[in-house]
Design a protein around this motif. Structure first.
Motif, PDB file in Angstrom:
ATOM      1  N   MET A 492      12.798 -14.191   5.263  1.00  0.00           N
ATOM      2  CA  MET A 492      12.829 -15.410   4.449  1.00  0.00           C
ATOM      3  C   MET A 492      12.088 -16.496   5.194  1.00  0.00           C
ATOM      4  O   MET A 492      12.333 -16.736   6.380  1.00  0.00           O
ATOM      5  N   ARG A 493      11.165 -17.146   4.516  1.00  0.00           N
ATOM      6  CA  ARG A 493      10.503 -18.292   5.115  1.00  0.00           C
ATOM      7  C   ARG A 493       9.959 -19.187   4.002  1.00  0.00           C
ATOM      8  O   ARG A 493       9.781 -18.754   2.865  1.00  0.00           O
ATOM      9  N   GLU A 494       9.717 -20.424   4.339  1.00  0.00           N
ATOM     10  CA  GLU A 494       9.135 -21.347   3.369  1.00  0.00           C
ATOM     11  C   GLU A 494       7.642 -21.071   3.259  1.00  0.00           C
ATOM     12  O   GLU A 494       6.934 -21.022   4.270  1.00  0.00           O
ATOM     13  N   VAL A 495       7.174 -20.877   2.053  1.00  0.00           N
ATOM     14  CA  VAL A 495       5.762 -20.615   1.812  1.00  0.00           C
ATOM     15  C   VAL A 495       5.292 -21.497   0.670  1.00  0.00           C
ATOM     16  O   VAL A 495       6.092 -22.014  -0.126  1.00  0.00           O
ATOM     17  N   THR A 496       3.988 -21.691   0.620  1.00  0.00           N
ATOM     18  CA  THR A 496       3.374 -22.370  -0.519  1.00  0.00           C
ATOM     19  C   THR A 496       2.607 -21.339  -1.321  1.00  0.00           C
ATOM     20  O   THR A 496       1.784 -20.598  -0.765  1.00  0.00           O
ATOM     21  N   LEU A 497       2.892 -21.263  -2.621  1.00  0.00           N
ATOM     22  CA  LEU A 497       2.313 -20.264  -3.514  1.00  0.00           C
ATOM     23  C   LEU A 497       1.245 -20.886  -4.389  1.00  0.00           C
ATOM     24  O   LEU A 497       1.332 -22.061  -4.768  1.00  0.00           O
ATOM     25  N   MET A 498       0.251 -20.113  -4.716  1.00  0.00           N
ATOM     26  CA  MET A 498      -0.789 -20.546  -5.642  1.00  0.00           C
ATOM     27  C   MET A 498      -1.062 -19.442  -6.653  1.00  0.00           C
ATOM     28  O   MET A 498      -1.244 -18.281  -6.277  1.00  0.00           O
ATOM     29  N   PHE A 542      -5.361  -9.710  -6.845  1.00  0.00           N
ATOM     30  CA  PHE A 542      -6.157 -10.113  -7.995  1.00  0.00           C
ATOM     31  C   PHE A 542      -5.577  -9.400  -9.220  1.00  0.00           C
ATOM     32  O   PHE A 542      -5.309  -8.199  -9.173  1.00  0.00           O
ATOM     33  N   MET A 543      -5.403 -10.152 -10.258  1.00  0.00           N
ATOM     34  CA  MET A 543      -4.797  -9.598 -11.474  1.00  0.00           C
ATOM     35  C   MET A 543      -5.725  -9.880 -12.647  1.00  0.00           C
ATOM     36  O   MET A 543      -5.576 -10.883 -13.355  1.00  0.00           O
ATOM     37  N   GLY A 544      -6.697  -9.017 -12.837  1.00  0.00           N
ATOM     38  CA  GLY A 544      -7.661  -9.219 -13.912  1.00  0.00           C
ATOM     39  C   GLY A 544      -8.441 -10.484 -13.697  1.00  0.00           C
ATOM     40  O   GLY A 544      -9.309 -10.558 -12.821  1.00  0.00           O
ATOM     41  N   ASP A 545      -8.122 -11.539 -14.464  1.00  0.00           N
ATOM     42  CA  ASP A 545      -8.835 -12.813 -14.366  1.00  0.00           C
ATOM     43  C   ASP A 545      -8.020 -13.851 -13.597  1.00  0.00           C
ATOM     44  O   ASP A 545      -8.261 -15.049 -13.730  1.00  0.00           O
ATOM     45  N   ALA A 546      -7.071 -13.404 -12.813  1.00  0.00           N
ATOM     46  CA  ALA A 546      -6.211 -14.329 -12.067  1.00  0.00           C
ATOM     47  C   ALA A 546      -6.128 -13.881 -10.607  1.00  0.00           C
ATOM     48  O   ALA A 546      -6.387 -12.732 -10.264  1.00  0.00           O
ATOM     49  N   VAL A 547      -5.768 -14.833  -9.753  1.00  0.00           N
ATOM     50  CA  VAL A 547      -5.582 -14.545  -8.335  1.00  0.00           C
ATOM     51  C   VAL A 547      -4.291 -15.209  -7.870  1.00  0.00           C
ATOM     52  O   VAL A 547      -3.946 -16.308  -8.320  1.00  0.00           O
ATOM     53  N   MET A 548      -3.578 -14.506  -6.992  1.00  0.00           N
ATOM     54  CA  MET A 548      -2.356 -15.042  -6.398  1.00  0.00           C
ATOM     55  C   MET A 548      -2.573 -15.124  -4.887  1.00  0.00           C
ATOM     56  O   MET A 548      -3.084 -14.193  -4.260  1.00  0.00           O
ATOM     57  N   ALA A 549      -2.190 -16.250  -4.309  1.00  0.00           N
ATOM     58  CA  ALA A 549      -2.333 -16.453  -2.863  1.00  0.00           C
ATOM     59  C   ALA A 549      -1.116 -17.188  -2.346  1.00  0.00           C
ATOM     60  O   ALA A 549      -0.356 -17.795  -3.124  1.00  0.00           O
ATOM     61  N   PHE A 550      -0.934 -17.141  -1.031  1.00  0.00           N
ATOM     62  CA  PHE A 550       0.180 -17.871  -0.418  1.00  0.00           C
ATOM     63  C   PHE A 550      -0.211 -18.315   0.978  1.00  0.00           C
ATOM     64  O   PHE A 550      -1.144 -17.786   1.598  1.00  0.00           O
ATOM     65  N   TRP A 551       0.554 -19.315   1.475  1.00  0.00           N
ATOM     66  CA  TRP A 551       0.308 -19.888   2.800  1.00  0.00           C
ATOM     67  C   TRP A 551       1.595 -19.820   3.639  1.00  0.00           C
ATOM     68  O   TRP A 551       2.680 -19.689   3.097  1.00  0.00           O
ATOM     69  N   ASN A 552       1.399 -19.904   4.964  1.00  0.00           N
ATOM     70  CA  ASN A 552       2.492 -19.849   5.950  1.00  0.00           C
ATOM     71  C   ASN A 552       2.981 -18.427   6.178  1.00  0.00           C
ATOM     72  O   ASN A 552       4.074 -18.211   6.676  1.00  0.00           O
ATOM     73  N   ALA A 553       2.191 -17.442   5.864  1.00  0.00           N
ATOM     74  CA  ALA A 553       2.472 -16.044   6.166  1.00  0.00           C
ATOM     75  C   ALA A 553       1.134 -15.293   6.047  1.00  0.00           C
ATOM     76  O   ALA A 553       0.311 -15.638   5.188  1.00  0.00           O
ATOM     77  N   ALA A 600      10.976 -17.946   0.149  1.00  0.00           N
ATOM     78  CA  ALA A 600      10.670 -16.662  -0.490  1.00  0.00           C
ATOM     79  C   ALA A 600      10.773 -15.568   0.559  1.00  0.00           C
ATOM     80  O   ALA A 600      10.740 -15.816   1.770  1.00  0.00           O
ATOM     81  N   VAL A 601      10.911 -14.361   0.070  1.00  0.00           N
ATOM     82  CA  VAL A 601      10.921 -13.198   0.963  1.00  0.00           C
ATOM     83  C   VAL A 601       9.481 -12.755   1.157  1.00  0.00           C
ATOM     84  O   VAL A 601       8.759 -12.487   0.188  1.00  0.00           O
ATOM     85  N   VAL A 602       9.062 -12.672   2.430  1.00  0.00           N
ATOM     86  CA  VAL A 602       7.701 -12.258   2.765  1.00  0.00           C
ATOM     87  C   VAL A 602       7.776 -10.941   3.518  1.00  0.00           C
ATOM     88  O   VAL A 602       8.545 -10.794   4.468  1.00  0.00           O
ATOM     89  N   GLY A 603       7.000  -9.965   3.088  1.00  0.00           N
ATOM     90  CA  GLY A 603       6.992  -8.694   3.797  1.00  0.00           C
ATOM     91  C   GLY A 603       6.374  -7.604   2.966  1.00  0.00           C
ATOM     92  O   GLY A 603       5.657  -7.855   1.992  1.00  0.00           O
ATOM     93  N   ASN A 604       6.675  -6.375   3.354  1.00  0.00           N
ATOM     94  CA  ASN A 604       6.117  -5.217   2.666  1.00  0.00           C
ATOM     95  C   ASN A 604       6.992  -4.844   1.483  1.00  0.00           C
ATOM     96  O   ASN A 604       8.187  -4.612   1.629  1.00  0.00           O
ATOM     97  N   VAL A 615       4.994 -11.557  -1.510  1.00  0.00           N
ATOM     98  CA  VAL A 615       6.129 -12.481  -1.486  1.00  0.00           C
ATOM     99  C   VAL A 615       6.930 -12.311  -2.773  1.00  0.00           C
ATOM    100  O   VAL A 615       6.382 -12.004  -3.833  1.00  0.00           O
ATOM    101  N   LEU A 616       8.230 -12.515  -2.645  1.00  0.00           N
ATOM    102  CA  LEU A 616       9.131 -12.409  -3.788  1.00  0.00           C
ATOM    103  C   LEU A 616      10.092 -13.588  -3.762  1.00  0.00           C
ATOM    104  O   LEU A 616      10.488 -14.059  -2.686  1.00  0.00           O
ATOM    105  N   GLY A 617      10.483 -14.058  -4.937  1.00  0.00           N
ATOM    106  CA  GLY A 617      11.481 -15.110  -4.985  1.00  0.00           C
ATOM    107  C   GLY A 617      11.239 -16.073  -6.136  1.00  0.00           C
ATOM    108  O   GLY A 617      10.212 -16.033  -6.838  1.00  0.00           O
ATOM    109  N   ASP A 618      12.192 -16.955  -6.324  1.00  0.00           N
ATOM    110  CA  ASP A 618      12.121 -17.910  -7.431  1.00  0.00           C
ATOM    111  C   ASP A 618      10.943 -18.855  -7.267  1.00  0.00           C
ATOM    112  O   ASP A 618      10.325 -19.286  -8.260  1.00  0.00           O
ATOM    113  N   ALA A 619      10.601 -19.176  -6.020  1.00  0.00           N
ATOM    114  CA  ALA A 619       9.472 -20.078  -5.793  1.00  0.00           C
ATOM    115  C   ALA A 619       8.179 -19.487  -6.327  1.00  0.00           C
ATOM    116  O   ALA A 619       7.280 -20.220  -6.778  1.00  0.00           O
TER     117      ALA A 619
END
Length: 684
Positions: A492-498, A542-553, A600-604, A615-619
């Motif tokens: 568990m760690r604080e991350v910024t999601l995009m 990458f999800m078709g025409d979208a991208v997901m990224a995160f910071w602090n991990a 969020a939960v960060v890992g494999n 990453v997984l979680g409500d955030a």
């Protein structure tokens, strides 16, 4: 974003094979086991280089701490030296000279007289031999007749030997026996037949029978050097044809014990010998109260004393009567030669040139002193046990604690074993080899360290390959240098999601074939990806025409929220440049970006066979919903309240509170409009 397949086979999500985990490496383990097994097998077969190293250490021990000789020298040598040859004449001397030496030694009270000379041929200087040579000359014929009536020199020597404590030597050989009479020594055997263990010969050469028959004993003068021709052991027993004979020194010990004395040989299978059913050969040889420790072949390890002229008496002093009776009375005498021309010189651990007779004399001196060297039957097992245990410990430490700790353990283990070996020698004369086990441990350490280094380099390469497309190169290098920063599993760690999604993608892609569509998507996401990576972001997928990224991990980033906002603005700028490059008339490409910060939960995530670093979680869900909300509010970037509270130097416009899809609680949301120097959270 709604309805997009997050597990689309075309997704380029991060795939890391489980074998990339630097926790357990089977290859180094297999290498370790193979090296240990090879080291053990090499020692069992004991090739010449291995044996030579072991013997070199034993030589160094002996050189550093030789046997301390009895100042009274109970064993002395009658030396046919260069000075004696100069005074008496060249060799061979008439046997009458030897007879004179034997007679005077006997009269002086010598305890035993051992002759390290093989007198296999009749004396050519005997009167009968001279008479035969003179008979053809009329002038010398009368002298020849007179000489023929005189006793032979051999007979004179035989008479001198008769009744004296004389031991004659013989040489065991591979040819047919000559002048070889049965042994005089009675033998008692306990356990397995020692004839199967000792050196075997098919024949031998002894002195003339008339001499041997008068002797109190006969013994073998054979020495068996090591591969480097250094004499370190002497066989106390040998087998000729099928008969057991003692060595010259052992026979001298027996003769000194008195008439009828017996040599007792104790072998494997005897009472008190624990060989576990194995035929390990001879354990000990005893004469009277003197017990001699030997190896399985019946060989006595020589613990030589330093050479000393006091041990030697020149032969000519015996013949001219200038010797001291006190130097002979009650002592064991060996007759031999140190003269170079007689070729009876040997190499030992203490000297490169020692008369052979001195080796026999020192062997008897060692028997009398009881100060022996012993290579115990358990020595090889102890050495191999240390090798295996120390190697296993070092290998374990290499793979768990690193090379420095393993090196310290190696040095400590080797030092302890060397101390044990040297103390065993100094305290009990035990010969324990510290060299080969130490070399094996060092070799395993080097090999293990190399394997560990190569494995680490392989892991770094895998990390570079695995993360190289998803995080910035600087981050990849930092992960490769310190893999502990990549916590595998989950935390568990604080991350910024995009989340970033292309607006109207269906319309933009309308009329494109597959190749054109791929080129379009690649041209679109290449600059956007560079913007994310340049600002220390990690591409999740990458999800078709979208991208997901995160910071602090996977690496900690104190400015993760600001870097995410900075990346979003850079992406908008890149998109403007891309639209300009498409030319007038082309439909503009627009994207919506949602940014949110939270725990969020960060890992494999996935199965043991295949997983994503994600990453997984409500955030995460909130960030996705914020991206969807950009359509409703008609803005390019929407950030959550936690993100806005963490950043400085960015302009936000408050959009109010909104209940996002799938959420019950309203969220305060903000539009990111740019960077500003006006201060914190300006222009909401």
């Amino acid at each position: 974003m709604a309805g997009k397949n997050l597990r689309n086979p075309a997704n380029l999500g991060l795939r890391v094979a489980e074998t990339a985990l630097p926790l357990k490496l089977p290859l180094p383990l297999m290498l370790t086991l193979a090296l240990i097994a090879l080291s053990v097998l090499l020692r069992v077969f004991d090739p010449a280089p291995v044996a030579k190293l072991r013997l070199a250490v034993f030589d160094s021990y002996l050189a550093a701490s030789p046997r301390v000789a009895d100042p009274a020298y109970p064993v002395k040598i009658i030396d046919i030296d260069e000075a004696s040859l100069a005074k008496i004449g060249q060799w061979p001397w008439p046997r009458t000279k030897l007879a004179g030496i034997v007679t005077r030694l006997t009269a002086a009270g010598a305890k035993t007289i051992s002759i390290d000379l093989i007198l296999a041929e009749p004396d050519r200087l005997s009167p009968a031999a001279l008479a035969e040579a003179f008979a053809a000359d009329p002038v010398l014929a009368p002298l020849a007749a007179r000489a023929a009536s005189l006793p032979s020199n051999d007979q004179t020597l035989a008479d001198a030997i008769s009744g004296a404590p004389v031991v004659l030597g013989f040489s065991a050989e591979r040819g047919a026996p000559r002048n070889l009479l049965p042994p005089r020594a009675p033998l008692a055997i306990a356990g397995d037949d020692p004839k199967e263990a000792v050196p075997r010969y098919s024949g031998g050469v002894g002195s003339l029978p008339e001499l041997t028959e008068k002797a109190a004993g006969i013994g073998a003068v054979n020495w068996i050097p090591e591969r480097d021709q250094i004499v370190r052991r002497v066989p106390l027993l040998i087998t000729v044809i099928d008969t057991l004979y003692p060595s010259l020194s052992l026979e001298a010990l027996r003769v000194a014990a008195g008439p009828g004395s017996t040599i007792f040989v104790k072998s494997s299978g005897a009472s008190g010998i624990h060989a576990f059913g194995q035929r390990t050969g001879i354990d000990s040889v005893r004469v009277g109260d003197t017990v001699l420790p030997v190896d399985g072949r019946g060989e006595l390890w020589l613990k030589l004393a330093a050479g000393d002229p006091k041990r030697t008496i020149a032969a000519h002093t015996i013949l001219d009567g200038s010797f001291k009776t006190d130097d002979i009375a009650g002592r064991h005498m060996f007759i031999g030669s140190s003269a170079t021309g007689l070729l009876d010189l040997r190499a030992t651990a203490l000297s490169t040139s020692v008369p052979g007779v001195e080796i026999h004399a020192q062997a008897l001196e060692q028997m009398l002193s009881g100060d022996h060297l012993v290579r115990p039957s358990w020595a090889t097992g102890a050495e191999l046990l240390f090798l295996v245990l120390a190697s296993a410990l070092v290998a374990y430490l290499i793979h768990t604690s690193g090379a420095i700790m393993a090196a310290a353990a190696s040095v400590a283990a080797i030092g302890v074993f060397w101390l044990f070996s040297s103390n065993a020698y100094s305290a009990s004369g035990l010969l324990i080899d510290p060299v080969y086990p130490s070399i094996a441990v060092v070799a395993l350490y080097l090999a293990g360290s190399l394997a560990n280094y190569l494995a680490a380099e392989r892991d770094r390469a895998r990390i570079r390959s695995a993360f190289g497309h998803y995080v910035a190169p600087a981050v990849v290098e930092e992960l490769a240098r310190d893999q502990s920063k990549l916590k595998l599993g989950g935390e568990m760690r604080e991350v910024t999601l995009m989340f970033a999604d292309v607006r109207g993608f269906s319309k933009l892609s309308e009329g494109m074939d597959a190749e054109e569509l791929i080129r379009f998507v690649n041209a679109l996401f290449t600059p956007l990806t560079d913007d994310i990576l340049h600002n220390r972001g990690t591409i999740d997928k990458f999800m078709g025409d979208a991208v997901m990224a995160f910071w602090n991990a996977p690496l900690t980033d104190a400015d993760h929220a600001a870097n995410a906002c900075r990346a979003a603005l850079a992406m908008l700028e890149s998109l403007d440049k891309l639209n300009e490059s498409r030319g007038p008339g082309a439909d503009p490409i627009r994207i919506g970006i949602g940014i949110n910060t939270g725990e969020a939960v960060v890992g494999n995530v996935g199965s043991p066979q295949r997983f994503d670093y994600s990453v997984l979680g409500d955030a995460v869900n909130i960030a996705s919903r914020l991206e969807e909300a950009t359509k409703t509010y008609g803005v390019d970037v929407i950030a959550g309240e936690r993100t806005v509270s963490l950043v400085r130097g960015f302009a936000f416009k408050e959009l109010g509170s909104a209940t996002l899809r799938g959420k019950d609680r309203p969220e305060r949301i903000y539009a990111l409009t740019g960077e500003t120097d006006a201060g914190i959270n300006a222009d909401r």
